[in-house]
Motif scaffolding. Sequence first.
Motif, PDB file in Angstrom:
ATOM      1  N   ILE A 223      -4.200 -21.363   4.487  1.00  0.00           N
ATOM      2  CA  ILE A 223      -4.765 -22.713   4.365  1.00  0.00           C
ATOM      3  C   ILE A 223      -3.822 -23.562   3.523  1.00  0.00           C
ATOM      4  CG2 ILE A 223      -6.700 -24.063   3.477  1.00  0.00           C
ATOM      5  CD1 ILE A 223      -8.400 -21.480   3.822  1.00  0.00           C
ATOM      6  N   GLU A 224      -3.440 -24.699   4.041  1.00  0.00           N
ATOM      7  CA  GLU A 224      -2.609 -25.611   3.270  1.00  0.00           C
ATOM      8  C   GLU A 224      -3.514 -26.393   2.318  1.00  0.00           C
ATOM      9  OE1 GLU A 224       0.630 -26.066   2.777  1.00  0.00           O
ATOM     10  OE2 GLU A 224       0.858 -24.275   4.026  1.00  0.00           O
ATOM     11  N   PRO A 225      -3.287 -26.305   1.004  1.00  0.00           N
ATOM     12  CA  PRO A 225      -4.146 -26.982   0.026  1.00  0.00           C
ATOM     13  C   PRO A 225      -4.270 -28.484   0.267  1.00  0.00           C
ATOM     14  CG  PRO A 225      -2.670 -25.465  -1.076  1.00  0.00           C
ATOM     15  CD  PRO A 225      -2.254 -25.515   0.366  1.00  0.00           C
ATOM     16  N   GLU A 226      -3.211 -29.114   0.745  1.00  0.00           N
ATOM     17  CA  GLU A 226      -3.250 -30.554   0.991  1.00  0.00           C
ATOM     18  C   GLU A 226      -4.268 -30.915   2.069  1.00  0.00           C
ATOM     19  OE1 GLU A 226      -0.268 -28.737   1.292  1.00  0.00           O
ATOM     20  OE2 GLU A 226       0.184 -29.071  -0.811  1.00  0.00           O
ATOM     21  N   ASN A 227      -4.538 -29.956   2.970  1.00  0.00           N
ATOM     22  CA  ASN A 227      -5.484 -30.192   4.067  1.00  0.00           C
ATOM     23  C   ASN A 227      -6.886 -29.678   3.741  1.00  0.00           C
ATOM     24  OD1 ASN A 227      -3.339 -31.199   5.542  1.00  0.00           O
ATOM     25  ND2 ASN A 227      -2.901 -29.225   6.470  1.00  0.00           N
ATOM     26  N   ASN A 228      -7.062 -29.110   2.577  1.00  0.00           N
ATOM     27  CA  ASN A 228      -8.351 -28.539   2.183  1.00  0.00           C
ATOM     28  C   ASN A 228      -9.139 -29.580   1.398  1.00  0.00           C
ATOM     29  OD1 ASN A 228     -10.359 -26.592   1.767  1.00  0.00           O
ATOM     30  ND2 ASN A 228      -9.488 -26.054  -0.204  1.00  0.00           N
ATOM     31  N   VAL A 229      -9.854 -30.425   2.109  1.00  0.00           N
ATOM     32  CA  VAL A 229     -10.613 -31.506   1.500  1.00  0.00           C
ATOM     33  C   VAL A 229     -12.082 -31.302   1.816  1.00  0.00           C
ATOM     34  CG1 VAL A 229     -10.947 -34.002   1.407  1.00  0.00           C
ATOM     35  CG2 VAL A 229      -8.657 -33.072   1.773  1.00  0.00           C
ATOM     36  N   SER A 230     -12.912 -31.250   0.790  1.00  0.00           N
ATOM     37  CA  SER A 230     -14.350 -31.108   1.005  1.00  0.00           C
ATOM     38  C   SER A 230     -14.956 -32.450   1.361  1.00  0.00           C
ATOM     39  CB  SER A 230     -15.022 -30.564  -0.260  1.00  0.00           C
ATOM     40  OG  SER A 230     -14.555 -29.279  -0.530  1.00  0.00           O
ATOM     41  N   ARG A 231     -15.849 -32.420   2.333  1.00  0.00           N
ATOM     42  CA  ARG A 231     -16.565 -33.624   2.737  1.00  0.00           C
ATOM     43  C   ARG A 231     -18.026 -33.252   2.925  1.00  0.00           C
ATOM     44  NH1 ARG A 231     -12.634 -34.974   7.596  1.00  0.00           N
ATOM     45  NH2 ARG A 231     -14.188 -33.654   8.491  1.00  0.00           N
ATOM     46  N   SER A 232     -18.828 -34.236   3.187  1.00  0.00           N
ATOM     47  CA  SER A 232     -20.244 -33.980   3.411  1.00  0.00           C
ATOM     48  C   SER A 232     -20.452 -33.373   4.793  1.00  0.00           C
ATOM     49  CB  SER A 232     -21.047 -35.270   3.287  1.00  0.00           C
ATOM     50  OG  SER A 232     -20.765 -36.113   4.382  1.00  0.00           O
TER      51      SER A 232
ATOM     52  N   HIS B 255     -25.437 -18.472  -6.985  1.00  0.00           N
ATOM     53  CA  HIS B 255     -25.907 -19.206  -8.157  1.00  0.00           C
ATOM     54  C   HIS B 255     -24.786 -19.974  -8.848  1.00  0.00           C
ATOM     55  CE1 HIS B 255     -30.001 -17.790  -8.018  1.00  0.00           C
ATOM     56  NE2 HIS B 255     -29.562 -16.574  -7.799  1.00  0.00           N
ATOM     57  N   GLY B 256     -23.627 -20.080  -8.189  1.00  0.00           N
ATOM     58  CA  GLY B 256     -22.561 -20.915  -8.717  1.00  0.00           C
ATOM     59  C   GLY B 256     -21.542 -20.195  -9.575  1.00  0.00           C
ATOM     60  N   ALA B 257     -21.658 -18.891  -9.721  1.00  0.00           N
ATOM     61  CA  ALA B 257     -20.659 -18.158 -10.494  1.00  0.00           C
ATOM     62  C   ALA B 257     -19.387 -18.039  -9.655  1.00  0.00           C
ATOM     63  CB  ALA B 257     -21.178 -16.776 -10.862  1.00  0.00           C
ATOM     64  N   GLY B 258     -18.298 -17.825 -10.291  1.00  0.00           N
ATOM     65  CA  GLY B 258     -17.040 -17.666  -9.584  1.00  0.00           C
ATOM     66  C   GLY B 258     -16.061 -18.751  -9.982  1.00  0.00           C
ATOM     67  N   THR B 259     -14.922 -18.720  -9.361  1.00  0.00           N
ATOM     68  CA  THR B 259     -13.880 -19.683  -9.665  1.00  0.00           C
ATOM     69  C   THR B 259     -13.398 -20.339  -8.383  1.00  0.00           C
ATOM     70  OG1 THR B 259     -12.174 -17.984  -9.498  1.00  0.00           O
ATOM     71  CG2 THR B 259     -13.086 -18.396 -11.697  1.00  0.00           C
ATOM     72  N   GLU B 260     -12.888 -21.538  -8.521  1.00  0.00           N
ATOM     73  CA  GLU B 260     -12.316 -22.251  -7.384  1.00  0.00           C
ATOM     74  C   GLU B 260     -10.980 -21.598  -7.048  1.00  0.00           C
ATOM     75  OE1 GLU B 260     -10.856 -26.774  -6.525  1.00  0.00           O
ATOM     76  OE2 GLU B 260     -12.653 -26.448  -7.752  1.00  0.00           O
ATOM     77  N   PRO B 261     -10.664 -21.441  -5.763  1.00  0.00           N
ATOM     78  CA  PRO B 261      -9.388 -20.818  -5.413  1.00  0.00           C
ATOM     79  C   PRO B 261      -8.208 -21.702  -5.821  1.00  0.00           C
ATOM     80  CG  PRO B 261     -10.468 -21.671  -3.454  1.00  0.00           C
ATOM     81  CD  PRO B 261     -11.429 -21.817  -4.595  1.00  0.00           C
ATOM     82  N   THR B 262      -7.130 -21.052  -6.214  1.00  0.00           N
ATOM     83  CA  THR B 262      -5.910 -21.786  -6.554  1.00  0.00           C
ATOM     84  C   THR B 262      -5.182 -22.158  -5.268  1.00  0.00           C
ATOM     85  OG1 THR B 262      -4.545 -19.799  -6.648  1.00  0.00           O
ATOM     86  CG2 THR B 262      -5.681 -20.452  -8.699  1.00  0.00           C
TER      87      THR B 262
END
Length: 93
Positions: free
Chosen positions: A76-85, A60-67
Amino acid sequence: MSTDTPEPADSPPAIEHITLRRSEDGAVWLARDEDTGVASQGPTREEALANLDEAVAGVHGAGTEPTDEDLRELGIEPENNVSRSLEESEIFE
């Protein structure tokens, strides 16, 4: 989930239809919210239900985005963590 206190207005809906049973080997309890199809488990009934509450809240959308630090701890390298469709994803072809 306690029924003694009112739920905050922005909280996810309460779980109403639950299946709770032991695993075939009896090692863990399996809990499933029949309305969402979300399932969880735990070594005790209480832990299985608490884990289910947390999982359903995530749906239901609760929670936090990972730092960035959280992502690095997972390899996981944050620079490579890109959300796409999904349409752009090579995984779901």
